[in-house]
Design a protein around this motif. Structure first.
Motif, PDB file in Angstrom:
ATOM      1  N   UNK A   1       0.824  -1.207   0.000  1.00  0.00           N
ATOM      2  CA  UNK A   1       0.000   0.000   0.000  1.00  0.00           C
ATOM      3  C   UNK A   1       0.860   1.260   0.000  1.00  0.00           C
ATOM      4  N   UNK A   2       2.121   1.107  -0.315  1.00  0.00           N
ATOM      5  CA  UNK A   2       3.063   2.210  -0.213  1.00  0.00           C
ATOM      6  C   UNK A   2       2.955   3.158  -1.395  1.00  0.00           C
ATOM      7  N   UNK A   3       3.078   4.465  -1.099  1.00  0.00           N
ATOM      8  CA  UNK A   3       3.186   5.452  -2.170  1.00  0.00           C
ATOM      9  C   UNK A   3       4.643   5.871  -2.307  1.00  0.00           C
ATOM     10  N   UNK A   4       5.497   5.272  -1.502  1.00  0.00           N
ATOM     11  CA  UNK A   4       6.923   5.553  -1.512  1.00  0.00           C
ATOM     12  C   UNK A   4       7.531   4.922  -2.757  1.00  0.00           C
ATOM     13  N   UNK A   5       8.299   5.695  -3.517  1.00  0.00           N
ATOM     14  CA  UNK A   5       8.934   5.192  -4.734  1.00  0.00           C
ATOM     15  C   UNK A   5      10.403   4.931  -4.429  1.00  0.00           C
ATOM     16  N   UNK A   6      10.828   3.713  -4.636  1.00  0.00           N
ATOM     17  CA  UNK A   6      12.221   3.370  -4.400  1.00  0.00           C
ATOM     18  C   UNK A   6      12.761   2.636  -5.621  1.00  0.00           C
ATOM     19  N   UNK A   7      14.037   2.830  -5.932  1.00  0.00           N
ATOM     20  CA  UNK A   7      14.594   2.215  -7.148  1.00  0.00           C
ATOM     21  C   UNK A   7      14.742   0.698  -7.008  1.00  0.00           C
TER      22      UNK A   7
END
Length: 58
Positions: free
Chosen positions: A42-48
């Motif tokens: 449910x994350x809106x965090x963008x990680x590579x």
């Protein structure tokens, strides 16, 4: 060699340690929260990801 001129009081020492521990606890809570949100999807965090990093290097 540098030495302190006067002994630091126990209350000042304890206050500094409490501040340091509080900061560490807040960072730990943020890290756990972020980890849980990423694992739940449910994350809106963008990680590579590994694929994105390799595309950027080329």
């Amino acid at each position: 060699m540098a030495v302190p001129k006067k002994k630091t009081s126990k209350s000042k020492r304890d206050s500094r340690r409490a501040t340091w521990r509080r900061k560490a606890e807040v960072q730990a809570q943020k890290a756990i929260s972020l980890g849980k949100s990423i694992l739940s999807g449910r994350s809106t965090f963008v990680y590579p990801t590994d694929e994105e990093e390799s595309e950027d290097e080329e």
